[in-house]
Scaffold this motif. Structure first.
Motif, short mmCIF file in Angstrom:
data_model
loop_
_atom_site.label_atom_id
_atom_site.label_comp_id
_atom_site.label_asym_id
_atom_site.label_seq_id
_atom_site.Cartn_x
_atom_site.Cartn_y
_atom_site.Cartn_z
N GLY A 245 0.73 -1.23 -0.06
CA GLY A 245 0.09 0.06 -0.01
C GLY A 245 1.02 1.15 0.00
N GLN A 246 0.12 2.47 -0.11
CA GLN A 246 0.74 3.69 -0.05
C GLN A 246 0.60 4.13 1.24
OE1 GLN A 246 -0.95 6.02 -3.10
NE2 GLN A 246 -0.85 4.79 -4.52
N ALA A 247 -0.49 3.87 2.18
CA ALA A 247 -0.54 4.33 3.63
C ALA A 247 -0.58 3.02 4.40
CB ALA A 247 -1.76 5.07 3.61
N ALA A 248 -0.18 3.36 5.60
CA ALA A 248 -0.16 2.51 6.76
C ALA A 248 -1.00 2.87 7.66
CB ALA A 248 1.23 2.09 6.90
N LEU A 249 -1.45 1.66 8.60
CA LEU A 249 -2.29 2.20 9.95
C LEU A 249 -1.37 1.10 10.84
CD1 LEU A 249 -4.55 2.94 11.59
CD2 LEU A 249 -5.59 0.78 11.12
N TRP A 250 -1.13 1.85 12.03
CA TRP A 250 -0.10 1.67 13.22
C TRP A 250 -0.79 0.52 14.02
CZ3 TRP A 250 5.21 2.67 13.64
CH2 TRP A 250 5.82 2.18 14.83
N ARG A 262 -9.24 1.15 24.62
CA ARG A 262 -10.16 0.92 25.53
C ARG A 262 -11.45 2.01 25.09
NH1 ARG A 262 -6.23 3.84 27.47
NH2 ARG A 262 -6.65 6.23 28.32
N GLY A 263 -12.47 2.05 25.87
CA GLY A 263 -13.56 3.08 25.58
C GLY A 263 -13.95 3.20 23.95
N SER A 264 -14.03 4.42 23.36
CA SER A 264 -14.48 4.41 22.09
C SER A 264 -13.20 4.33 21.24
CB SER A 264 -15.21 6.15 21.84
OG SER A 264 -16.23 6.10 22.59
N PHE A 265 -12.00 4.03 21.69
CA PHE A 265 -10.87 4.24 20.88
C PHE A 265 -10.90 2.90 19.60
CE2 PHE A 265 -9.09 6.77 24.11
CZ PHE A 265 -8.61 7.86 23.60
N ALA A 266 -11.43 1.87 20.29
CA ALA A 266 -11.67 0.75 19.29
C ALA A 266 -12.38 0.84 18.27
CB ALA A 266 -11.91 -0.57 19.97
N ALA A 267 -13.62 1.47 18.48
CA ALA A 267 -14.54 1.76 17.40
C ALA A 267 -13.97 2.80 16.66
CB ALA A 267 -15.59 2.05 17.96
N GLY A 268 -13.15 3.77 17.12
CA GLY A 268 -12.63 5.08 16.41
C GLY A 268 -11.66 4.44 15.24
N LYS A 269 -10.97 3.42 15.73
CA LYS A 269 -9.66 2.65 15.03
C LYS A 269 -10.58 2.20 13.91
CE LYS A 269 -5.18 0.75 15.38
NZ LYS A 269 -4.18 0.32 16.17
N ARG A 270 -11.46 1.30 14.05
CA ARG A 270 -12.06 0.49 13.21
C ARG A 270 -12.80 1.41 12.02
NH1 ARG A 270 -14.17 -2.73 17.69
NH2 ARG A 270 -16.12 -1.77 17.63
N ALA A 271 -13.42 2.56 12.49
CA ALA A 271 -14.10 3.10 11.56
C ALA A 271 -12.96 4.05 10.82
CB ALA A 271 -15.13 4.32 12.52
N LEU A 272 -12.06 4.45 11.36
CA LEU A 272 -10.97 5.09 10.51
C LEU A 272 -10.46 4.34 9.59
CD1 LEU A 272 -9.04 7.65 10.15
CD2 LEU A 272 -7.45 6.63 11.82
N TYR A 273 -9.90 2.93 10.01
CA TYR A 273 -9.66 1.91 8.61
C TYR A 273 -10.80 1.92 7.73
CZ TYR A 273 -8.91 -2.54 6.56
OH TYR A 273 -8.58 -3.63 5.90
N ALA A 274 -12.05 2.05 7.87
CA ALA A 274 -13.02 1.76 6.66
C ALA A 274 -13.12 3.25 6.12
CB ALA A 274 -14.42 1.57 7.48
N ALA A 275 -13.08 4.25 6.57
CA ALA A 275 -13.05 5.58 6.13
C ALA A 275 -12.02 5.72 5.19
CB ALA A 275 -12.97 6.76 7.08
N ILE A 276 -10.52 5.33 5.45
CA ILE A 276 -9.52 5.40 4.51
C ILE A 276 -9.78 4.50 3.58
CG2 ILE A 276 -7.00 4.91 4.36
CD1 ILE A 276 -6.83 5.22 7.47
N ARG A 277 -10.19 3.35 3.50
CA ARG A 277 -10.32 2.35 2.53
C ARG A 277 -11.37 2.91 1.38
NH1 ARG A 277 -6.95 -0.72 0.75
NH2 ARG A 277 -8.54 -1.90 -0.28
N GLN A 279 -11.69 5.94 0.65
CA GLN A 279 -11.02 6.74 -0.16
C GLN A 279 -10.32 6.20 -1.36
OE1 GLN A 279 -12.21 9.86 0.54
NE2 GLN A 279 -13.25 8.91 2.10
N GLN A 280 -10.39 4.53 -1.23
CA GLN A 280 -9.63 3.99 -2.32
C GLN A 280 -7.96 4.29 -2.00
OE1 GLN A 280 -11.71 2.01 -4.14
NE2 GLN A 280 -13.32 3.01 -3.01
N VAL A 281 -7.60 4.20 -0.81
CA VAL A 281 -6.28 4.35 -0.87
C VAL A 281 -5.82 2.95 -0.24
CG1 VAL A 281 -4.68 5.48 1.05
CG2 VAL A 281 -6.48 6.84 0.15
N PRO A 282 -4.86 2.45 -0.89
CA PRO A 282 -4.07 1.13 -0.60
C PRO A 282 -3.63 1.27 0.88
CG PRO A 282 -3.71 1.78 -2.88
CD PRO A 282 -4.07 2.84 -2.22
N LEU A 283 -4.31 0.38 1.54
CA LEU A 283 -3.80 0.45 3.14
C LEU A 283 -3.07 -0.75 3.67
CD1 LEU A 283 -3.75 2.36 5.74
CD2 LEU A 283 -6.17 1.30 6.10
#
Length: 450
Positions: A245-250, A262-277, A279-283
């Motif tokens: 890919g061109q971008a990476a998730l840590w 913990r808390g909302s951070f897991a949902a936030g990370k999952r949703a960010l993953y989908a939002a990046i994808r 945009q058709q960004v190879p991740l």
């Protein structure tokens, strides 16, 4: 001939036991170049005062003992599993050895697997066959696309091992799944690196030996159609690799140890993953080792959600940004190091200093279940040219003062919500909220999950 050897579903991680655990822990620390005082300042230079204890109760009083004990626990468990794997490989040299990893657990961060299990275990040859399942149609996360996080973690696990394959359960179970959803999950898995597909209980209820079954003629037709399509290009799938890919998730063991999802951070990370994808960004997914060994240099953008990043990895990330990379950090990300101390390197890189991390009110565990019923805690105003955008802040809000960065957007009280910082040939973007949840919040209707 290739055999697939199952070590069982969700095998337990062996743990150090007995009087020798402390000495083995000390020997491992020496091999990592860690000094006694770095583990426990009270020990000074005396190794005999360093003891193995991964009890979370030590997080505040002895963070070094807690952190390094957890790292050793992961190492010990992987090596214990590797002993069995090595025995099997001697007698079955063509076997692929794995265990079925359930992405549902721990429920606090479903579909965001722990780095030691989903990546490190396979990089260190603890097992050789990454293997999981897609019961995601049972879980109200942002989208079934979140299932692909599992496969991307496994691809990170097999980086540099092109002969290895990913086995995946693509579940056609009905009632439960639907033919169209199964097709999307199947092609998602193929596109993210699956090379061995398993349908598990592919039989009607009259013949099934578990609660899972396929009692739907349309589902059988969809599987047949999709497998026939796969036959047209399966040679490419088996001989090829998913492009880098061109971008990476840590992801990192450091973030896992400090429970940064913990808390909302897991949902936030999952949703960010989908939002990046979207945009058709190879991740891809990268871990600390990829920063330390230079793999990160092949990427243009790094997305960081973990609050804790080791000092060594933070310095490598900073060097990468200065050479032209772009770091995008969400609320609280990168503010602390592996011993829960202020991460001076990343704070300077981002050009911000944290003053508070707010989590008022109910948090979001599952996106479709909780997000439509949680009221925003703030609003971000982002002015671009002649346009102005209002962005909802859900679950988490990070308060910062600017230390070199410039505010691009503000919260209702005019404090910085998005800050950018030019560093060398690169730049950083600090987002003081969870943009993935802001992205999905207006899009999910209020309706009962079931």
């Amino acid at each position: 001939q290739i055999a697939v050897v199952s070590l069982g579903d969700e095998i337990s991680l062996p743990q150090p036991q007995g009087d020798n655990a402390a000495e083995a822990f000390r020997n491992w620390l020496r091999s990592q170049g860690v000094a006694p005082a770095a583990v426990d300042p009270a020990a000074g230079g005396d190794w005999s005062r360093v003891n193995y204890d991964p009890d979370p109760k030590l997080k505040d009083s002895k963070p070094g003992v807690y952190y390094w004990s957890k790292r050793y626990l992961y190492h010990y468990g992987i090596q214990a599993i590797k002993q069995r794997t090595d025995i099997l490989r001697r007698h079955l040299p063509n076997a692929r050895i794995g265990a079925n990893f359930s992405p549902h657990y721990p429920v606090e961060h479903s579909f965001l697997g722990e780095t030691y299990k989903w990546v490190s275990c396979f990089r260190q040859d603890g097992m050789t066959l990454p293997w999981s399942e897609d019961y995601i149609f049972q879980v109200p996360v942002a989208s079934p696309q979140i299932n692909n996080v599992n496969l991307d973690l496994f691809r990170a696990a097999l980086r540099g091992k092109p002969d290895r394959k990913i086995l995946y359960y693509v579940m056609p179970h009905w009632p439960g799944n639907t033919p169209n959803t199964w097709r999307r999950l199947f092609y998602g898995a193929v596109g993210h690196g699956m090379k061995i597909v398993n349908l598990f209980e592919f039989r009607p209820v009259q013949a099934a030996y578990t609660e899972n079954h396929v009692t739907n003629n349309e589902m059988y037709a969809m599987v047949l159609r999709s497998f026939r399509e796969l036959g047209v290009f399966e040679d490419i799938v088996q001989d090829g690799q998913v492009r880098t890919g061109q971008a990476a998730l840590w992801f990192s063991e450091t973030g896992d140890i400090w429970n940064d999802t913990r808390g909302s951070f897991a949902a936030g990370k999952r949703a960010l993953y989908a939002a990046i994808r979207h945009q058709q960004v190879p991740l891809d997914i990268v871990v600390e080792q990829d920063a330390l060994d230079g793999t990160l240099s092949g990427y243009k953008v790094l997305y960081l959600t973990d609050q804790h990043v080791s000092a060594a990895a933070a310095q490598k990330v900073a060097d990468w940004v200065r050479r032209g990379g772009t770091l995008f950090a969400t609320a609280g990300a990168g503010m602390y190091d592996e011993l829960n101390r202020p991460n001076a390197v990343l704070r300077e890189l981002l050009g911000v200093e944290p003053t508070a991390l707010d989590a008022p009110g109910p948090q979001v565990q599952y996106e479709k279940q909780d997000l439509p019923f949680v009221s925003p805690i703030d609003t971000v105003t982002w002015k671009r040219a002649e346009d102005s955008y209002a962005i909802p802040v859900v679950g988490i809000r990070s308060r910062v003062t600017l230390k070199g960065a410039a505010a691009e957007a503000t919260f209702r009280d005019a404090s910085p919500a998005v800050a950018t910082h030019a560093v060398g040939s690169g730049r950083t973007i600090y987002c003081g909220f969870l943009p993935g949840l802001a992205y999905y919040q207006p899009a999910i209707p209020q309706r009962p999950v079931d």
